[in-house]
Motif scaffolding. Structure first.
Motif, PDB file in Angstrom:
ATOM      1  N   ALA A  16    -104.134-108.436  12.664  1.00 56.09           N
ATOM      2  CA  ALA A  16    -104.972-109.492  12.073  1.00 56.09           C
ATOM      3  C   ALA A  16    -105.247-109.197  10.597  1.00 56.09           C
ATOM      4  O   ALA A  16    -105.198-110.103   9.758  1.00 56.09           O
ATOM      5  CB  ALA A  16    -106.280-109.630  12.850  1.00 56.09           C
ATOM      6  N   CYS A  19    -102.110-109.955   8.639  1.00 56.09           N
ATOM      7  CA  CYS A  19    -101.944-111.415   8.537  1.00 56.09           C
ATOM      8  C   CYS A  19    -102.882-111.980   7.477  1.00 56.09           C
ATOM      9  O   CYS A  19    -102.488-112.822   6.661  1.00 56.09           O
ATOM     10  CB  CYS A  19    -102.223-112.082   9.881  1.00 56.09           C
ATOM     11  SG  CYS A  19    -100.949-111.812  11.119  1.00 56.09           S
ATOM     12  N   HIS A  20    -104.120-111.517   7.497  1.00 59.33           N
ATOM     13  CA  HIS A  20    -105.104-111.981   6.515  1.00 59.33           C
ATOM     14  C   HIS A  20    -104.650-111.634   5.099  1.00 59.33           C
ATOM     15  O   HIS A  20    -104.700-112.481   4.197  1.00 59.33           O
ATOM     16  CB  HIS A  20    -106.474-111.353   6.805  1.00 59.33           C
ATOM     17  CG  HIS A  20    -107.503-111.684   5.781  1.00 59.33           C
ATOM     18  ND1 HIS A  20    -108.267-112.825   5.843  1.00 59.33           N
ATOM     19  CD2 HIS A  20    -107.876-111.038   4.649  1.00 59.33           C
ATOM     20  CE1 HIS A  20    -109.075-112.865   4.799  1.00 59.33           C
ATOM     21  NE2 HIS A  20    -108.861-111.788   4.055  1.00 59.33           N
ATOM     22  N   ASN A  23    -101.763-113.751   4.030  1.00 55.04           N
ATOM     23  CA  ASN A  23    -102.268-115.087   3.729  1.00 55.04           C
ATOM     24  C   ASN A  23    -102.984-115.083   2.372  1.00 55.04           C
ATOM     25  O   ASN A  23    -102.797-115.983   1.553  1.00 55.04           O
ATOM     26  CB  ASN A  23    -103.212-115.563   4.830  1.00 55.04           C
ATOM     27  CG  ASN A  23    -103.788-116.922   4.534  1.00 55.04           C
ATOM     28  OD1 ASN A  23    -103.077-117.909   4.431  1.00 55.04           O
ATOM     29  ND2 ASN A  23    -105.102-116.978   4.376  1.00 55.04           N
ATOM     30  N   GLN A  35    -109.833-116.284  -1.122  1.00 54.62           N
ATOM     31  CA  GLN A  35    -109.779-115.384   0.031  1.00 54.62           C
ATOM     32  C   GLN A  35    -110.207-113.973  -0.361  1.00 54.62           C
ATOM     33  O   GLN A  35    -109.573-113.355  -1.211  1.00 54.62           O
ATOM     34  CB  GLN A  35    -108.362-115.335   0.611  1.00 54.62           C
ATOM     35  CG  GLN A  35    -107.809-116.664   1.053  1.00 54.62           C
ATOM     36  CD  GLN A  35    -108.562-117.238   2.230  1.00 54.62           C
ATOM     37  OE1 GLN A  35    -109.043-116.516   3.088  1.00 54.62           O
ATOM     38  NE2 GLN A  35    -108.673-118.539   2.265  1.00 54.62           N
ATOM     39  N   TRP A  38    -109.544-108.265   3.315  1.00 53.91           N
ATOM     40  CA  TRP A  38    -109.939-108.116   4.721  1.00 53.91           C
ATOM     41  C   TRP A  38    -111.248-107.348   4.860  1.00 53.91           C
ATOM     42  O   TRP A  38    -112.135-107.751   5.607  1.00 53.91           O
ATOM     43  CB  TRP A  38    -108.827-107.416   5.499  1.00 53.91           C
ATOM     44  CG  TRP A  38    -109.179-107.123   6.920  1.00 53.91           C
ATOM     45  CD1 TRP A  38    -109.595-105.922   7.425  1.00 53.91           C
ATOM     46  CD2 TRP A  38    -109.154-108.025   8.028  1.00 53.91           C
ATOM     47  NE1 TRP A  38    -109.819-106.031   8.783  1.00 53.91           N
ATOM     48  CE2 TRP A  38    -109.557-107.316   9.175  1.00 53.91           C
ATOM     49  CE3 TRP A  38    -108.823-109.366   8.164  1.00 53.91           C
ATOM     50  CZ2 TRP A  38    -109.636-107.888  10.435  1.00 53.91           C
ATOM     51  CZ3 TRP A  38    -108.897-109.947   9.426  1.00 53.91           C
ATOM     52  CH2 TRP A  38    -109.304-109.217  10.535  1.00 53.91           C
ATOM     53  N   GLN A  45    -114.300-115.020   9.669  1.00 57.34           N
ATOM     54  CA  GLN A  45    -112.930-115.114   9.165  1.00 57.34           C
ATOM     55  C   GLN A  45    -112.039-114.059   9.829  1.00 57.34           C
ATOM     56  O   GLN A  45    -110.898-114.345  10.200  1.00 57.34           O
ATOM     57  CB  GLN A  45    -112.934-114.941   7.645  1.00 57.34           C
ATOM     58  CG  GLN A  45    -111.659-115.372   6.977  1.00 57.34           C
ATOM     59  CD  GLN A  45    -111.811-115.419   5.469  1.00 57.34           C
ATOM     60  OE1 GLN A  45    -112.491-114.586   4.871  1.00 57.34           O
ATOM     61  NE2 GLN A  45    -111.167-116.393   4.851  1.00 57.34           N
ATOM     62  N   GLN A  46    -112.571-112.867  10.001  1.00 58.31           N
ATOM     63  CA  GLN A  46    -111.814-111.834  10.700  1.00 58.31           C
ATOM     64  C   GLN A  46    -111.575-112.242  12.152  1.00 58.31           C
ATOM     65  O   GLN A  46    -110.486-112.045  12.694  1.00 58.31           O
ATOM     66  CB  GLN A  46    -112.549-110.497  10.633  1.00 58.31           C
ATOM     67  CG  GLN A  46    -112.564-109.896   9.250  1.00 58.31           C
ATOM     68  CD  GLN A  46    -113.202-108.525   9.205  1.00 58.31           C
ATOM     69  OE1 GLN A  46    -113.686-108.008  10.215  1.00 58.31           O
ATOM     70  NE2 GLN A  46    -113.210-107.909   8.036  1.00 58.31           N
ATOM     71  N   SER A  48    -111.357-115.265  13.331  1.00 60.71           N
ATOM     72  CA  SER A  48    -110.352-116.328  13.349  1.00 60.71           C
ATOM     73  C   SER A  48    -108.943-115.743  13.286  1.00 60.71           C
ATOM     74  O   SER A  48    -108.048-116.169  14.028  1.00 60.71           O
ATOM     75  CB  SER A  48    -110.590-117.279  12.170  1.00 60.71           C
ATOM     76  OG  SER A  48    -109.635-118.311  12.159  1.00 60.71           O
ATOM     77  N   ALA A  49    -108.752-114.749  12.433  1.00 58.82           N
ATOM     78  CA  ALA A  49    -107.433-114.106  12.337  1.00 58.82           C
ATOM     79  C   ALA A  49    -107.093-113.383  13.639  1.00 58.82           C
ATOM     80  O   ALA A  49    -105.961-113.472  14.133  1.00 58.82           O
ATOM     81  CB  ALA A  49    -107.403-113.134  11.160  1.00 58.82           C
ATOM     82  N   TRP A  71    -105.730-122.932  16.013  1.00 59.70           N
ATOM     83  CA  TRP A  71    -106.753-122.680  14.994  1.00 59.70           C
ATOM     84  C   TRP A  71    -107.685-123.888  14.863  1.00 59.70           C
ATOM     85  O   TRP A  71    -108.907-123.741  14.836  1.00 59.70           O
ATOM     86  CB  TRP A  71    -106.066-122.380  13.654  1.00 59.70           C
ATOM     87  CG  TRP A  71    -107.000-122.263  12.497  1.00 59.70           C
ATOM     88  CD1 TRP A  71    -107.662-121.144  12.085  1.00 59.70           C
ATOM     89  CD2 TRP A  71    -107.382-123.312  11.592  1.00 59.70           C
ATOM     90  NE1 TRP A  71    -108.432-121.432  10.978  1.00 59.70           N
ATOM     91  CE2 TRP A  71    -108.278-122.757  10.660  1.00 59.70           C
ATOM     92  CE3 TRP A  71    -107.053-124.666  11.482  1.00 59.70           C
ATOM     93  CZ2 TRP A  71    -108.852-123.502   9.632  1.00 59.70           C
ATOM     94  CZ3 TRP A  71    -107.620-125.408  10.463  1.00 59.70           C
ATOM     95  CH2 TRP A  71    -108.513-124.828   9.551  1.00 59.70           C
ATOM     96  N   PHE A 113     -98.118-116.444   8.925  1.00 60.74           N
ATOM     97  CA  PHE A 113     -98.947-115.803   9.946  1.00 60.74           C
ATOM     98  C   PHE A 113     -98.093-115.404  11.149  1.00 60.74           C
ATOM     99  O   PHE A 113     -98.106-114.247  11.581  1.00 60.74           O
ATOM    100  CB  PHE A 113    -100.073-116.754  10.370  1.00 60.74           C
ATOM    101  CG  PHE A 113    -101.121-116.115  11.225  1.00 60.74           C
ATOM    102  CD1 PHE A 113    -102.283-115.624  10.663  1.00 60.74           C
ATOM    103  CD2 PHE A 113    -100.952-116.000  12.599  1.00 60.74           C
ATOM    104  CE1 PHE A 113    -103.263-115.026  11.453  1.00 60.74           C
ATOM    105  CE2 PHE A 113    -101.915-115.405  13.395  1.00 60.74           C
ATOM    106  CZ  PHE A 113    -103.075-114.915  12.822  1.00 60.74           C
TER     107      PHE A 113
END
Length: 147
Positions: A16, A19-20, A23, A35, A38, A45-46, A48-49, A71, A113
């Motif tokens: 995650a 990915c963050h 992104n 953004q 991380w 937000q974490q 969600s990832a 999502w 992602f």
């Protein structure tokens, strides 16, 4: 390519985070500096990832559209709505649209992602794979902590 149904929480969080960050890098490349890294990202937000990673692992043949749909459904359940500006306090987001209505530069985030998840899962040690991964219990309480 075969994909595992799950991985340990440590690996899930690592995926995650990557990915963050991917992104975030992509967003910066298109002029979006909103953004945070991380380590500074808010819990919602974490989460969600992490939910996106779990969805991708448990649905190994999912498409970017499937990823976006998952999502979007999670956001709707949490009370988010479409807004021209992303505002966590107001729970508005410009990507609260069906996938086919997103601009290409936003669709790219879903592809990035999924590509990140798949590449990282492919490289997991076999001992870290399990069947299937339920979302960690703390995920169910993150929305309560959201600003």
């Amino acid at each position: 390519m075969e994909y595992p149904a799950a991985a340990s929480l440590l690996y899930l969080v690592s995926i995650a985070a990557q990915c963050h960050e991917n992104n975030r890098d992509y967003c910066r490349s298109i002029g979006d500096d909103s953004q945070p890294p991380w380590c500074l990202a808010p819990a919602w937000q974490q989460t969600s990832a992490l939910e996106g990673v779990i969805h991708a692992i448990n649905n190994p043949y999912s498409t970017p559209e499937d990823s976006h749909r998952s999502w979007l459904e999670a956001k709707v359940m949490a009370g988010w709505v479409y807004g021209e500006v992303k505002d966590p306090a107001a729970k508005t987001h410009p990507c609260m649209l069906p996938y086919d209505q997103l601009p290409d530069e936003q669709r790219a985030k879903d592809r990035i992602f999924l590509d990140t998840v798949r590449k990282m899962v492919e490289n997991l040690p076999a001992t870290e794979l399990a069947e299937p991964v339920p979302p960690p219990a703390f995920l169910h309480h993150q929305e309560e902590r959201q600003p």
